[in-house]
Structures are given as structure tokens and as C-alpha cells.
Design a protein around this motif. Structure first.
Motif, PDB file in Angstrom:
ATOM      1  N   HIS A 210       0.818  -1.216   0.000  1.00 16.57           N
ATOM      2  CA  HIS A 210       0.000   0.000   0.000  1.00 16.57           C
ATOM      3  C   HIS A 210       0.852   1.267   0.000  1.00 16.57           C
ATOM      4  N   GLY A 211       1.857   1.277  -0.887  1.00 10.33           N
ATOM      5  CA  GLY A 211       2.678   2.467  -1.090  1.00 10.33           C
ATOM      6  C   GLY A 211       3.833   2.632  -0.139  1.00 10.33           C
ATOM      7  N   SER A 212       4.016   1.697   0.772  1.00 11.63           N
ATOM      8  CA  SER A 212       5.069   1.824   1.780  1.00 11.63           C
ATOM      9  C   SER A 212       5.917   0.555   1.839  1.00 11.63           C
ATOM     10  N   LEU A 213       7.219   0.715   1.832  1.00 13.24           N
ATOM     11  CA  LEU A 213       8.129  -0.401   2.039  1.00 13.24           C
ATOM     12  C   LEU A 213       8.900  -0.120   3.326  1.00 13.24           C
ATOM     13  N   PRO A 214       8.379  -0.583   4.461  1.00 14.86           N
ATOM     14  CA  PRO A 214       9.035  -0.303   5.730  1.00 14.86           C
ATOM     15  C   PRO A 214      10.475  -0.811   5.751  1.00 14.86           C
ATOM     16  N   PRO A 215      11.363  -0.100   6.436  1.00 10.32           N
ATOM     17  CA  PRO A 215      12.773  -0.514   6.496  1.00 10.32           C
ATOM     18  C   PRO A 215      12.959  -1.962   6.963  1.00 10.32           C
ATOM     19  N   LEU A 216      12.154  -2.433   7.901  1.00  8.20           N
ATOM     20  CA  LEU A 216      12.294  -3.815   8.368  1.00  8.20           C
ATOM     21  C   LEU A 216      11.932  -4.820   7.275  1.00  8.20           C
ATOM     22  N   ALA A 217      10.986  -4.471   6.412  1.00  9.03           N
ATOM     23  CA  ALA A 217      10.634  -5.353   5.292  1.00  9.03           C
ATOM     24  C   ALA A 217      11.779  -5.394   4.293  1.00  9.03           C
ATOM     25  N   ARG A 218      12.319  -4.226   3.992  1.00 10.33           N
ATOM     26  CA  ARG A 218      13.458  -4.169   3.065  1.00 10.33           C
ATOM     27  C   ARG A 218      14.627  -4.991   3.598  1.00 10.33           C
ATOM     28  N   LYS A 219      14.904  -4.846   4.884  1.00 10.22           N
ATOM     29  CA  LYS A 219      16.006  -5.602   5.493  1.00 10.22           C
ATOM     30  C   LYS A 219      15.751  -7.107   5.435  1.00 10.22           C
TER      31      LYS A 219
ATOM     32  N   HIS B 160      15.402 -13.284  -5.871  1.00 16.16           N
ATOM     33  CA  HIS B 160      14.223 -12.849  -6.617  1.00 16.16           C
ATOM     34  C   HIS B 160      13.169 -12.438  -5.599  1.00 16.16           C
ATOM     35  N   ILE B 161      12.327 -11.482  -5.965  1.00 14.50           N
ATOM     36  CA  ILE B 161      11.244 -11.038  -5.093  1.00 14.50           C
ATOM     37  C   ILE B 161       9.938 -11.104  -5.866  1.00 14.50           C
ATOM     38  N   ILE B 162       8.908 -11.622  -5.212  1.00 12.94           N
ATOM     39  CA  ILE B 162       7.564 -11.663  -5.771  1.00 12.94           C
ATOM     40  C   ILE B 162       6.689 -10.721  -4.953  1.00 12.94           C
ATOM     41  N   HIS B 163       6.011  -9.800  -5.648  1.00 12.63           N
ATOM     42  CA  HIS B 163       5.058  -8.900  -4.990  1.00 12.63           C
ATOM     43  C   HIS B 163       3.658  -9.297  -5.454  1.00 12.63           C
ATOM     44  N   ALA B 164       2.810  -9.686  -4.501  1.00 12.68           N
ATOM     45  CA  ALA B 164       1.488 -10.213  -4.834  1.00 12.68           C
ATOM     46  C   ALA B 164       0.391  -9.145  -4.798  1.00 12.68           C
ATOM     47  N   GLY B 165       0.716  -7.923  -5.170  1.00 12.85           N
ATOM     48  CA  GLY B 165      -0.305  -6.916  -5.409  1.00 12.85           C
ATOM     49  C   GLY B 165      -0.611  -5.968  -4.270  1.00 12.85           C
ATOM     50  N   ASP B 166      -1.406  -4.946  -4.598  1.00  8.86           N
ATOM     51  CA  ASP B 166      -1.614  -3.759  -3.771  1.00  8.86           C
ATOM     52  C   ASP B 166      -0.266  -3.109  -3.481  1.00  8.86           C
TER      53      ASP B 166
ATOM     54  N   THR C 253       9.039  -9.946  -9.725  1.00  4.66           N
ATOM     55  CA  THR C 253       7.831 -10.315 -10.449  1.00  4.66           C
ATOM     56  C   THR C 253       6.678  -9.778  -9.614  1.00  4.66           C
ATOM     57  N   ALA C 254       5.807  -8.968 -10.225  1.00  2.21           N
ATOM     58  CA  ALA C 254       4.715  -8.343  -9.478  1.00  2.21           C
ATOM     59  C   ALA C 254       3.410  -8.449 -10.239  1.00  2.21           C
ATOM     60  N   VAL C 255       2.309  -8.445  -9.483  1.00  2.00           N
ATOM     61  CA  VAL C 255       0.972  -8.408 -10.062  1.00  2.00           C
ATOM     62  C   VAL C 255       0.199  -7.239  -9.449  1.00  2.00           C
ATOM     63  N   TYR C 256      -0.831  -6.798 -10.179  1.00  2.00           N
ATOM     64  CA  TYR C 256      -1.718  -5.757  -9.680  1.00  2.00           C
ATOM     65  C   TYR C 256      -2.603  -6.308  -8.574  1.00  2.00           C
ATOM     66  N   GLY C 257      -2.962  -5.432  -7.636  1.00  2.00           N
ATOM     67  CA  GLY C 257      -3.975  -5.754  -6.644  1.00  2.00           C
ATOM     68  C   GLY C 257      -5.202  -4.901  -6.875  1.00  2.00           C
ATOM     69  N   ASN C 258      -6.217  -5.100  -6.067  1.00  4.64           N
ATOM     70  CA  ASN C 258      -7.464  -4.361  -6.245  1.00  4.64           C
ATOM     71  C   ASN C 258      -7.324  -2.874  -5.908  1.00  4.64           C
ATOM     72  N   CYS C 259      -6.246  -2.472  -5.252  1.00  6.60           N
ATOM     73  CA  CYS C 259      -6.009  -1.048  -4.940  1.00  6.60           C
ATOM     74  C   CYS C 259      -4.987  -0.410  -5.869  1.00  6.60           C
ATOM     75  N   ASP C 260      -4.503  -1.127  -6.857  1.00 14.10           N
ATOM     76  CA  ASP C 260      -3.504  -0.594  -7.788  1.00 14.10           C
ATOM     77  C   ASP C 260      -4.191   0.059  -8.977  1.00 14.10           C
ATOM     78  N   PHE C 261      -3.907   1.346  -9.154  1.00 13.11           N
ATOM     79  CA  PHE C 261      -4.475   2.084 -10.278  1.00 13.11           C
ATOM     80  C   PHE C 261      -3.396   2.683 -11.163  1.00 13.11           C
ATOM     81  N   ASP C 262      -2.146   2.663 -10.722  1.00 14.36           N
ATOM     82  CA  ASP C 262      -1.032   3.157 -11.521  1.00 14.36           C
ATOM     83  C   ASP C 262      -0.667   2.135 -12.586  1.00 14.36           C
TER      84      ASP C 262
END
Length: 153
Positions: free
Chosen positions: A10-19, A26-32, A49-58
Motif C-alpha cells: 500500500h505504497g510503503s516499504l518499511p525498512p524492516l521489510a526491506r532488510k 528474486h522477489i515476488i510482490h502479490a499486489g496492492d 515479479t509483481a501483479v496488480y492488486g485491487n487497490c492498484d491504479f497506476d
């Protein structure tokens, strides 16, 4: 191979997630995703590899669609944001199914397929708190799949 799995940022990549995702191959992002900056920051760590979620409009470019299939270390991955958008879990078609949407982490085998929902690092639901997931493979086999809590309990 180490595969990081994240969803519902939801638009935020917290530092702990990045770490937690550092060192992934490889990283998979499952949307939003909700922001190109999230994908750009993940791509600094590893291919995504990423997919759109129901909140993705970009528009994230032609590589991001509503569903994706990718083969990593000989394993066939199917990725969709909502669990109901996954096809029937059939090990003849794919080895790992990944979804997000619920913000509740899950790692389990269902019908012979590894099913992973990494939860959410920024808007968790349930009792787990913020999470991502990690799948470790070797020679076409899943050696480990686990949820990574981002906060100490």
C-alpha cells in the motif's frame, strides 16, 4: 535460491521489510503495490515479479499484469492478488501458488501445491503483525517456506 514474497505494501516499504528481503535472489510482490517507488526499491535488492492488486491504479509497465507465472529454480510459480483468482491448485500445472489481499500470512500445502500469502508489512491484519515470506529452493525443490515476522514479540 532465496525468493522473497511480499504483498499489500500500500505504497510503503518499511525498512524492516526491506532488510528482511536483503539477500534474496528474486522477489515476488502479490499486489496492492500502490506506488512505483515500492517496485523501484525492491528492484534495488533483486529482480521482481509483481501483479496488480485491487487497490492498484497506476500503470507499472507491461511486466505487471493481474496474474503472473514465473519459473524459478525449476519451480513453477503462479501469482494473483486475490485468493479467488488463483486457479484450482493442481501440482501438474504449478508448484507454488502465491496470493495476497487478506493481509493474513499463510504457508501451507494444499492439493500438493505450496500456498503462500506473505501477509502485509505495512497494514497487517490478524495476530501476526507485519510480515513478509521467504521461500528457499535448491535443485527444483522447496527446501523451506516460512513467514518472517518483522517485529520482535
Amino acid at each position: 535460491m532465496k525468493i522473497g514474497v511480499i504483498s499489500d505494501t500500500h505504497g510503503s516499504l518499511p525498512p524492516l521489510a526491506r532488510k528482511a528481503l536483503e539477500g534474496c535472489d528474486h522477489i515476488i510482490h502479490a499486489g496492492d503495490i500502490c506506488g512505483q517507488n515500492v517496485l523501484l526499491r525492491l528492484e534495488q535488492i533483486a529482480p521482481v515479479t509483481a501483479v496488480y492488486g485491487n487497490c492498484d491504479f497506476d500503470d507499472y509497465g507491461p511486466d505487471v499484469q493481474s496474474k503472473a507465472q514465473v519459473t524459478l529454480d525449476g519451480l513453477r510459480f503462479y501469482i494473483a492478488h486475490r485468493p479467488q483468482d488463483l486457479p484450482y491448485l493442481n501440482p501438474a500445472q504449478f508448484d507454488v501458488a502465491i496470493h495476497g489481499h487478506t493481509h493474513i500470512p499463510v504457508v501451507k500445502r494444499e492439493h500438493g501445491v505450496l500456498l503462500v500469502n506473505p501477509g502485509s508489512p505495512s497494514r497487517p491484519r490478524g495476530d501476526e503483525g507485519p510480515t513478509v515470506a521467504c521461500i528457499e529452493t535448491k535443485d527444483g525443490l522447496v527446501k523451506d517456506a516460512r513467514i518472517i515476522p518483522l517485529l520482535s514479540r
